[in-house]
Write an enzyme that holds these catalytic residues in place. Sequence first.
Site, short mmCIF file in Angstrom:
data_model
loop_
_atom_site.label_atom_id
_atom_site.label_comp_id
_atom_site.label_asym_id
_atom_site.label_seq_id
_atom_site.Cartn_x
_atom_site.Cartn_y
_atom_site.Cartn_z
N LEU A 234 0.83 -1.20 0.00
CA LEU A 234 0.00 0.00 0.00
C LEU A 234 0.87 1.26 0.00
CD1 LEU A 234 -2.56 -1.41 2.60
CD2 LEU A 234 -2.96 -1.06 0.15
N PRO A 235 0.28 2.43 -0.20
CA PRO A 235 1.13 3.63 -0.30
C PRO A 235 1.96 3.91 0.95
CG PRO A 235 -1.06 4.07 -1.17
CD PRO A 235 -1.12 2.71 -0.54
N LYS B 65 15.05 1.33 3.81
CA LYS B 65 14.39 1.65 2.53
C LYS B 65 14.30 3.17 2.32
CE LYS B 65 11.84 1.82 -1.09
NZ LYS B 65 12.34 1.49 -2.41
P1 NDP Z 1 0.32 2.55 -6.45
O1 NDP Z 1 -0.11 3.94 -6.18
O2 NDP Z 1 0.49 2.09 -7.86
O3 NDP Z 1 -0.68 1.51 -5.74
C1 NDP Z 1 -1.15 1.74 -4.44
C2 NDP Z 1 -2.07 0.63 -4.03
O4 NDP Z 1 -2.60 0.94 -2.73
C3 NDP Z 1 -3.27 0.43 -4.95
O5 NDP Z 1 -3.64 -0.93 -4.93
C4 NDP Z 1 -4.33 1.29 -4.27
O6 NDP Z 1 -5.64 0.90 -4.56
C5 NDP Z 1 -4.04 0.99 -2.82
N1 NDP Z 1 -4.57 2.02 -1.93
C6 NDP Z 1 -4.33 3.35 -1.96
N2 NDP Z 1 -4.98 3.97 -0.96
C7 NDP Z 1 -5.66 3.00 -0.29
C8 NDP Z 1 -6.52 3.02 0.83
N3 NDP Z 1 -6.81 4.16 1.48
N4 NDP Z 1 -7.05 1.84 1.24
C9 NDP Z 1 -6.77 0.69 0.59
N5 NDP Z 1 -5.96 0.61 -0.49
C10 NDP Z 1 -5.41 1.76 -0.91
O7 NDP Z 1 1.66 2.35 -5.61
P2 NDP Z 1 2.92 1.43 -5.92
O8 NDP Z 1 2.49 0.04 -6.16
O9 NDP Z 1 3.81 2.12 -6.88
O10 NDP Z 1 3.67 1.53 -4.49
C11 NDP Z 1 3.24 0.78 -3.37
C12 NDP Z 1 4.33 0.90 -2.31
O11 NDP Z 1 5.56 0.40 -2.86
C13 NDP Z 1 4.61 2.35 -1.87
O12 NDP Z 1 4.89 2.38 -0.50
C14 NDP Z 1 5.84 2.73 -2.69
O13 NDP Z 1 6.62 3.73 -2.03
C15 NDP Z 1 6.57 1.40 -2.78
N6 NDP Z 1 7.46 1.20 -3.92
C16 NDP Z 1 7.08 1.53 -5.20
C17 NDP Z 1 7.96 1.36 -6.26
C18 NDP Z 1 7.60 1.72 -7.67
O14 NDP Z 1 8.51 1.75 -8.52
N7 NDP Z 1 6.35 1.98 -7.99
C19 NDP Z 1 9.29 0.78 -6.05
C20 NDP Z 1 9.56 0.38 -4.69
C21 NDP Z 1 8.68 0.62 -3.68
P3 NDP Z 1 -6.43 1.48 -5.84
O15 NDP Z 1 -6.10 0.56 -6.96
O16 NDP Z 1 -7.85 1.48 -5.43
O17 NDP Z 1 -5.90 2.89 -6.08
#
Ligand code: NDP
Length: 289
Positions: A63-64, A166
Site C-alpha cells: 500500500l502507499p 528503505k
Molecule cells: P500505487 O499507487 O500504484 O498503488 C497503491 C495501491 O494501494 C493500490 O492498490 C491502491 O488501490 C491501494 N490504496 C491506496 N490507498 C488506499 C486506501 N486508502 N485503502 C486501501 N488501499 C489503498 O503504488 P505502488 O504500487 O507504486 O507503491 C506501493 C508501495 O511500494 C509504496 O509504498 C511505494 O513507495 C513502494 N514502492 C514503489 C515502487 C515503484 O517503482 N512503484 C518501487 C519500490 C517501492 P487502488 O487501486 O484502489 O488505487
Amino acid sequence: MKIGFIGLGAMGFPMARHLAKEHEVIVWNRTREKAERHSREHGTMLAGDITDCAAGDVIITMLPTSKEVDEIVDRMLSSLRKGTLWIDATSGDPNVSRKTAARLAEHGVAFVDAPVTGATVGAENATLTIMIGGTPEDFERARDVLRLNGKTIIHVGPVGSGHAIKVLTNSIMGATVWITSECLLLAKELGIDLKTALAVTNAGSGRSNASENLLPMRLVEGKWPLVFKLAHHDKDIRIAASLAHELHASTPLLALTQQLFSASLHELGDQADYIEVAKIVARMNGTSW
Ligand code: NDP
C-alpha cells in the site's frame, strides 16, 4: 500455502502474479476492478470482502504508506488467525510498523516489514531486492514466500529496520537525481550536448542509476513514463528526515532534499513520476529540457 494479498497497484499487481505460481493467492484491492482483472488473468481468488484475506497463512500488504496499512489492520483485526505472518511490503514508517507489530502480536500474528527496491520492472521480472525487519524466524518464513518476487533478500534487523533502510536508500537516490539533473542542465547551458554529457558522466565518477538508467530516456528522448509516484518518493524522504530529526542528527543535505521534493510535489501534483523533479530543476532556471 494460502496468501492473502492486499493492494494491487503498480508493484502489488505483478508481485501477486508471481506468488500465484506456487501458492493459492486471495486478492483484494480498494478498486475492485483491478482485483477482478487479476483473478481473471492470473487465476487468483477474488476476495468478496477484505476479511477473506485473513484465511491466508501469510498476509501481504503493498500500500502507499503505513497509514493505509494500519487502516487495513483495523478492518481485519477481529478476523485474524493465530500463527499468521503479516508481511508489509509497503515502504512504510518504522515507528508505525513497530506499533503495528505489537498490536498484531496481541492476536498471535507475527509481523515483518519487507519493503522492496527495483521499481516496477523488478516487480514484473521478480528481481526485486527485499529488505526485511523482523525476528530471524519470521525472516525465514517471509523469505520462503518472497523468493518468488526477488533475487536478493536481506535480513536487516528487528521490526522497523527494513522500513528504515528503505527510506534512507531512497533519499540517497533522490539527492542523486537532483544533483545529476542540475549538473546536466549546466552542461547543456554551457553548450555541451546532453548525450555527450551523459556519456562522460557514465564513463566516470559521476555515474549512478540516475545517470545510467533514469535520466537519459527522459532528458534525451523526452519520454516521461510514470513508474514511481513522486508522492511516494516524497513520503520516503520525509520519513527519513523525521528519523534524522528524532535522532537530533545533523543531516543538512537530507533536509534540503526533502524540501526540494516536497516543493516539487506541490508543483507537479500527486500523479507525477519522481524523475519529473528534473523538470523543476530546469524550471527553476527559467528553461526546459
Ligand atoms: P500505487 O499507487 O500504484 O498503488 C497503491 C495501491 O494501494 C493500490 O492498490 C491502491 O488501490 C491501494 N490504496 C491506496 N490507498 C488506499 C486506501 N486508502 N485503502 C486501501 N488501499 C489503498 O503504488 P505502488 O504500487 O507504486 O507503491 C506501493 C508501495 O511500494 C509504496 O509504498 C511505494 O513507495 C513502494 N514502492 C514503489 C515502487 C515503484 O517503482 N512503484 C518501487 C519500490 C517501492 P487502488 O487501486 O484502489 O488505487
